[in-house]
Design an enzyme around this catalytic site. Structure first.
Site, PDB file in Angstrom:
ATOM      1  N   TRP A 198       0.872  -1.186   0.000  1.00  0.00           N
ATOM      2  CA  TRP A 198       0.000   0.000   0.000  1.00  0.00           C
ATOM      3  C   TRP A 198       0.909   1.237   0.000  1.00  0.00           C
ATOM      4  CZ3 TRP A 198      -1.952   2.797   4.771  1.00  0.00           C
ATOM      5  CH2 TRP A 198      -2.981   3.683   4.453  1.00  0.00           C
TER       6      TRP A 198
ATOM      7  N   ASP B   2      -0.399  -5.565   9.272  1.00  0.00           N
ATOM      8  CA  ASP B   2      -1.453  -4.637   8.861  1.00  0.00           C
ATOM      9  C   ASP B   2      -2.681  -5.481   8.522  1.00  0.00           C
ATOM     10  OD1 ASP B   2      -3.146  -2.803   7.703  1.00  0.00           O
ATOM     11  OD2 ASP B   2      -1.605  -1.819   6.502  1.00  0.00           O
TER      12      ASP B   2
ATOM     13  N   ALA C  22      -6.309  -4.868   7.566  1.00  0.00           N
ATOM     14  CA  ALA C  22      -7.320  -3.865   7.203  1.00  0.00           C
ATOM     15  C   ALA C  22      -8.552  -4.492   6.561  1.00  0.00           C
ATOM     16  CB  ALA C  22      -6.711  -2.832   6.255  1.00  0.00           C
TER      17      ALA C  22
ATOM     18  N   LYS D 248     -13.337  -1.099   6.665  1.00  0.00           N
ATOM     19  CA  LYS D 248     -13.945  -1.938   5.636  1.00  0.00           C
ATOM     20  C   LYS D 248     -14.928  -2.932   6.227  1.00  0.00           C
ATOM     21  CE  LYS D 248     -10.544  -0.221   3.020  1.00  0.00           C
ATOM     22  NZ  LYS D 248      -9.475   0.667   3.448  1.00  0.00           N
TER      23      LYS D 248
HETATM   24  C1  LMR Z   1      -7.011   1.775  -0.585  1.00  0.00           C
HETATM   25  O1  LMR Z   1      -5.904   1.205  -0.650  1.00  0.00           O
HETATM   26  O2  LMR Z   1      -7.665   2.097  -1.593  1.00  0.00           O
HETATM   27  C2  LMR Z   1      -7.607   2.061   0.762  1.00  0.00           C
HETATM   28  O3  LMR Z   1      -6.813   1.536   1.765  1.00  0.00           O
HETATM   29  C3  LMR Z   1      -7.937   3.479   0.954  1.00  0.00           C
HETATM   30  C4  LMR Z   1      -6.744   4.337   1.165  1.00  0.00           C
HETATM   31  O4  LMR Z   1      -6.734   5.070   2.159  1.00  0.00           O
HETATM   32  O5  LMR Z   1      -5.819   4.315   0.333  1.00  0.00           O
END
Ligand code: LMR
Length: 392
Positions: free
Chosen positions: A126, A207, A209, A242
């Site tokens: 990410w 992590d 999420a 989420k």
């Molecule tokens: C994403 O990866 O789209 C989500 O985790 C939202 C974000 O904050 O980037």
């Protein structure tokens, strides 16, 4: 003073939201930011959340400050949901503003405790992970993760690179539903990674999420539970954005597992970090989550709706893999059905991603990550046809 500031690079994911909004085409398709949408394109408030909010409105008597770490009931309900029973004496924790807040606090804690530690992130990960690590001036290294050919995990690469982790280094692991690839370690691979990192004396930062978006609420916690059982120290950054659909309420938690002896000092440091950054964590979302997890009927309804959401994404994955098979006359996109969570990285070039956006009104992140939940049964064949056209 302010004239010294330079423009910041735009966040690639958040930038797409604005671009999509400004596009006048009515048949445009948004597969950008990771937000769940139902077949009508709505991100619904979950039934149990609505019910808890109504109950809260009727019963809440004060909005005075909560504790620095948040409400103890929230923290213990979350530790229970993520880790199961048996961690009360090892788990220090603080409520945080969303999963990002938990990641940020985790990294700050690492920086306080071990400023020289390198934080290892998967390649890719990410984008906000490396962004925060760099912003905090911490050392960072990457381990190979994604096989661009198979669009699965490059497991030999993972093992090779993690063998270079030094004692005390931090390894950021995606507990389930890897973002951005959708490719995940299986149980046997997790066991190997855990054994390797235990031998290297690494500190895992998990992590989490997307618990409940992959193989199920319990199943998606399995890797995190294995890590928790095997390491003396573990950091877990979890998000309720989420799985409870409460994105804007900013509800997350940072859990630091340590020894029973060190727990009070670690907890004090977590409280200190909350105080430095924002004092008290937001309470509304955390309170809703607590009410849901503590009430049998609300919890059952939430789990049922979460399961509907998960199965809907799985069925969209199957439909998309089938349509891509037909449209490209090949099996090279079959991996879409094997991936888990909201995302799949398709393996298209940035130029192909741009053509999809400009000529077909289909928005995805530049690395060709799509949000599966942005699709519905009508848009799946449209996407498949467009992909076949640009990459066929
Ligand atoms: C994403 O990866 O789209 C989500 O985790 C939202 C974000 O904050 O980037």
């Amino acid at each position: 003073m302010l004239e010294t500031l330079n423009p910041q690079p735009q966040d690639k994911i958040l930038q797409l939201i604005a671009m999509f909004r400004e596009d006048p085409r009515t048949d445009k398709i948004d597969l950008g930011v990771g937000v769940y949408k139902d077949a009508t394109g709505l991100t619904p408030v979950m039934r149990a959340v609505k019910a808890a909010e109504k109950q809260l409105w009727e019963t809440e008597k004060t909005k005075t400050y909560t504790g620095l770490a948040g409400e103890p009931a929230y923290n213990s309900a979350m530790v229970g949901m993520i880790l199961g029973a048996g961690y009360a004496d090892r788990a220090a924790s603080v409520a945080t503003p969303g999963g990002t807040g938990a990641i940020r606090q985790a990294l700050e804690l690492i920086k306080m405790a071990s400023p020289q530690a390198t934080v290892w992130i998967s390649a890719p990960t990410w984008p906000n992970h490396p962004s925060i690590i760099k912003y905090l001036g911490m050392k960072m290294a990457e381990y190979r993760y994604f096989d661009a050919e198979t669009r699965g995990v490059d497991f030999a690469g993972v093992l090779d690179d993690l063998a270079k982790v030094a004692e005390g280094d931090v390894v950021l692991l995606h507990g389930c539903c890897h973002n951005p690839t959708g490719a995940n370690l299986n149980a046997e691979q997790w066991a190997q990674v855990v054994d390797l990192l235990v031998a290297r004396k690494a500190i895992p930062l998990v992590d989490l999420a997307y618990q409940g978006f992959g193989d199920g609420l319990e199943e998606d916690a399995a890797a995190t539970r294995l890590v928790a059982a095997k390491f003396p120290e573990v950091l877990i950054a979890a998000s309720c954005s989420k799985n409870f659909g409460i994105y804007r309420e900013r509800t997350g938690i940072l859990i630091a597992l340590t020894s029973a002896d060190r727990k009070a000092v670690v907890q004090g440091n977590l409280n200190f970090l909350n105080r430095q950054n924002y004092s008290f964590p937001p309470d509304h979302g955390a309170r809703l989550v607590t009410m849901i997890l503590e009430d049998a009927a609300l919890c059952a309804d939430w789990k049922a709706e979460l399961e509907e959401v998960r199965l809907n994404m799985l069925s969209l994955r199957k439909q998309l893999a089938d349509e891509l098979r037909k449209a490209t006359n090949s099996d090279r996109f079959d991996f879409v059905a094997d991936h888990r969570g909201m995302f799949s990285r398709l393996g298209l070039t940035e130029a192909q991603v741009n053509i999809l956006r400009e000529e077909h009104g289909i928005y995805m992140v530049g690395d060709s990550r799509i949000n599966i939940a942005g699709l519905n049964s009508k848009t799946v064949p449209v996407l498949a046809a467009a992909i076949a056209k640009v990459a066929g």
